[in-house]
Scaffold this active site. Structure first.
Site, PDB file in Angstrom:
ATOM      1  N   ARG A  56       0.799  -1.228   0.000  1.00  0.00           N
ATOM      2  CA  ARG A  56       0.000   0.000   0.000  1.00  0.00           C
ATOM      3  C   ARG A  56       0.830   1.276   0.000  1.00  0.00           C
ATOM      4  O   ARG A  56       0.417   2.309  -0.505  1.00  0.00           O
ATOM      5  CB  ARG A  56      -0.902  -0.008   1.232  1.00  0.00           C
ATOM      6  N   HIS A 245      -0.057 -27.251  10.491  1.00  0.00           N
ATOM      7  CA  HIS A 245       1.191 -28.022  10.433  1.00  0.00           C
ATOM      8  C   HIS A 245       1.090 -29.383  11.133  1.00  0.00           C
ATOM      9  O   HIS A 245       1.428 -30.413  10.565  1.00  0.00           O
ATOM     10  CB  HIS A 245       2.346 -27.246  11.073  1.00  0.00           C
TER      11      HIS A 245
END
Ligand code: BG6
Length: 488
Positions: A56, A245
Site C-alpha cells: 500500500r 502443520h
C-alpha cells in the site's frame, strides 16, 4: 548453473510473472524472495521471470530496490551480492490500495499476456482480505488460464470463516488453480516420511494398531511471538500450528498408501484421516487437551519476557502451548493415541515425530530388567535425522545384559548437498502446477471442523490457560495422558 539433479525435477523451464500481495511483508522478505533467489541460482527459474511486490505504501522503484538490498542482505547473508542483485533486478514495486476501483490497473500494464508464461498470485496477507484481492484481480481482468493463486495459512479462524474465504476465491479460480500452502509439507524430512513409509515394507507392515502403542508429534519453538503479537493473540497455538502443520504431519503418518503419487490420490487419503478424527466433547476436552501460556523465564541463559509483556497487554486467554490426545476412529489406528504438542518459548527448538512400538509380549531373559519399547524418531528440525531405537546385548563374558541403542541416519552427514528450504520446493511446485503438497478445500474444511470442536468445548467448559515458565517444556502437568511420557 543447473546441476543434473535439479534438471531431472525441472521439466522445461517456465517463464513466470510472480505477483506477491504483502510484497514488503516479513514472509516475502524472509522466505519467498530468498526461495526465488536460490531457485534462480539453481537455474530452475527462467531469468526472464518477473516478481511484482504489491503493497500500500508509496515508494519509488529506487527506494524499493534500496530497501530490498538492505533486507535481503540480512535474509541472504553470506550469499554473493552480485547474485542477490540478480533477483532484486527481477523485482518491480507496485503500489495498490485495494479499497479503490481499478486498484490493480498498474499491475495490468506490466503482466505479460502469453500462454507460455505462468502467472502466480501469491497472497501473503491476512486471509481476511483474500476475497477483496481476488475481486480486484477479476475486476481488472488479470486472471487467465495460466494463473495460479497461492494462499497462506491460516485460512480464516474457524470452519465458517474459512468456508467464506474458500467460496470467495472459488468464484474466480478453479480448484486446480488454487495452492493452499502449508510450508511443513515442503520440509525435507516431512517428504521423506512418505518415502520411509511407502518404500520400506519393513515399516509399512508394522504401521498399525497391532504394533504401535502411540504416536507423538512435537513442534517446539524457542521463539516467542516477536513482532507478530497482534496476529498471534487472535489465533494462538491451536489455530496457528495445530490446525495446519501438526494435523498435516498426523495425516502423513496415519494415511493409507495412495495408489499413485498424484495430487488428488494423496489428498483423498489425507482427507479420510481428517474425517476419522474423533470430535471433542466437554469431557474429552477437559481430559485430553491442555492449553497454556508462557510467563517469564530463561532460555539458554537469557531472560525473556512473559507472553503478556510481549504483546503489551494485562490479560489474554490466548494459548501459546497446546497438548492434545487425538483419536483416529478407523481400523488401522483403533486404540492408538496420537499425542500432539506445540509451544512457543520452550527450552529448545525441536520438532519430531515419534512412533512408539509395543513392547515384546513376553520377556525371556533371565535378569528380567524391563525391555524398552522400540521407537522410531523422525527429527524434522533443527537436525534432520531418523533414529531407530532397539534393544541390543551388552558385550560381556557371560549372561544376557541388554540396553536400548540407536541406529541413526543423520541427514547432514549422509547427504552433503545443500537442502532446499520448504518454500523453494513449494514455489517450484506452484510454477510447475503440481498440487500434491498443497491442501485441497475439503481438507482445510475437515481440519477446521475438528479444531472447532476443541475451541467450542474450551469455551463451554471454560478451560483456562495453565502457565509455564519460558525455557521449559510446557506446564509440566500436561499429563501425557494415560501415564505415557513425552519423548525428551
Ligand atoms: C508458522 C507460524 O506457520 O510456522 C509461526 O505462523 C511459527 O508462528 C512457524 O513460528 C514455524 O515454522 P518453522 O518452519 O520455523 O518450524
Amino acid at each position: 548453473m543447473m546441476n543434473e539433479k535439479d534438471k531431472q525435477h525441472t521439466g522445461s523451464l517456465k517463464d513466470a510473472d510472480i505477483v506477491i500481495f504483502g510484497g514488503l511483508g516479513d514472509l516475502a522478505i524472509r522466505k519467498i524472495l530468498p526461495a526465488l533467489f536460490h531457485r534462480l541460482q539453481a537455474g530452475q527459474i527462467n531469468k526472464n521471470s518477473k516478481v511484482y511486490a504489491i503493497s500500500r505504501s508509496k515508494k519509488s522503484q529506487s527506494e524499493f530496490k534500496a530497501l530490498l538490498k538492505e533486507k535481503l542482505g540480512h535474509s541472504l547473508s553470506g550469499q554473493n551480492p552480485k547474485e542477490i542483485d540478480q533477483i532484486i533486478n527481477m523485482c518491480i514495486y507496485v503500489q495498490a490500495d485495494l479499497t479503490e476501483d481499478s486498484a490493480l490497473s498498474e499491475l495490468k500494464g506490466y503482466l505479460r499476456d502469453d500462454k507460455d508464461i505462468v502467472r502466480v498470485f501469491y497472497f501473503s496477507t491476512p486471509s481476511s482480505i483474500f476475497g477483496s484481492i481476488t475481486k480486484n484481480l477479476s475486476a481488472d481482468n488479470l486472471i487467465n488460464d495460466q494463473s495460479r493463486v497461492v494462499l497462506e495459512k491460516p485460512l480464516g479462524y474457524d470452519s465458517a470463516s474459512s468456508k467464506i474465504i474458500n467460496d470467495q476465491i472459488s468464484e474466480f479460480f478453479d480448484e486446480s488453480q488454487i495452492f493452499r500452502i502449508d510450508h511443513y509439507l515442503g520440509k525435507e524430512t516431512v517428504q521423506n516420511l512418505m518415502v520411509l513409509r511407502f518404500a520400506n515394507d519393513l515399516y509399512e507392515n508394522a504401521w498399525n494398531s497391532q504394533n504401535i502403542e502411540n504416536v507423538q508429534i512435537t513442534v517446539a519453538e524457542e521463539l516467542g511471538v516477536g513482532t507478530r503479537g497482534d496476529y498471534y493473540d487472535k489465533y494462538g497455538a491451536l489455530l496457528d500450528m495445530i490446525q495446519n502443520h501438526l494435523l498435516q504431519l498426523l495425516c502423513l503418518v496415519a494415511m493409507e498408501p495412495p495408489s499413485v503419487l498424484e495430487a488428488d490420490n494423496v489428498r483423498d487419503e489425507k482427507l479420510k484421516v481428517l474425517k476419522s478424527l474423533r470430535l471433542f466433547d466437554e469431557k474429552m476436552v477437559k481430559d485430553q487437551t491442555v492449553k497454556a501460556q508462557y510467563t517469564r523465564g530463561d532460555i539458554q541463559g537469557e531472560s525473556v519476557l512473559s507472553y503478556l509483556e510481549d504483546i503489551n497487554q494485562f490479560s489474554s486467554e490466548t494459548d501459546t502451548f497446546v497438548a492434545i490426545r487425538a483419536t483416529i476412529d478407523n481400523w488401522r489406528w483403533a486404540g492408538v493415541p496420537f499425542y500432539l504438542r506445540t509451544g512457543k518459548r520452550m527450552s529448545k527448538r525441536h520438532s519430531e515425530i515419534v512412533i512408539n512400538f509395543k513392547n515384546v509380549p513376553h520377556n525371556i531373559f533371565p535378569d528380567q530388567k524391563p525391555i524398552v519399547n522400540n521407537k522410531l524418531v523422525i527429527s524434522l528440525q533443527p537436525e534432520e535425522r531418523i533414529e531407530l531405537v532397539q534393544t541390543v546385548k551388552v558385550p560381556g563374558p557371560g549372561g544376557y545384559r541388554y540396553q536400548p541403542t540407536s541406529l541413526v541416519l543423520d541427514y547432514s552427514s549422509s547427504f552433503t548437498d545443500r537442502f532446499p528450504e520448504a518454500y523453494e520446493r513449494l514455489i517450484m511446485d506452484v510454477i510447475r502446477g503440481n498440487q500434491t503438497l498443497f491442501m485441497r478445500k475439503d481438507e482445510v474444511e475437515a481440519s477446521w471442523d475438528w479444531v472447532d470442536s476443541i475451541t467450542e468445548q474450551w469455551k463451554r467448559a471454560k478451560v483456562k490457560n495453565k502457565l509455564y515458565n519460558a525455557g521449559t517444556s510446557g506446564p509440566g502437568d500436561d499429563v501425557l495422558i494415560d501415564g505415557h511420557e513425552w519423548n525428551e
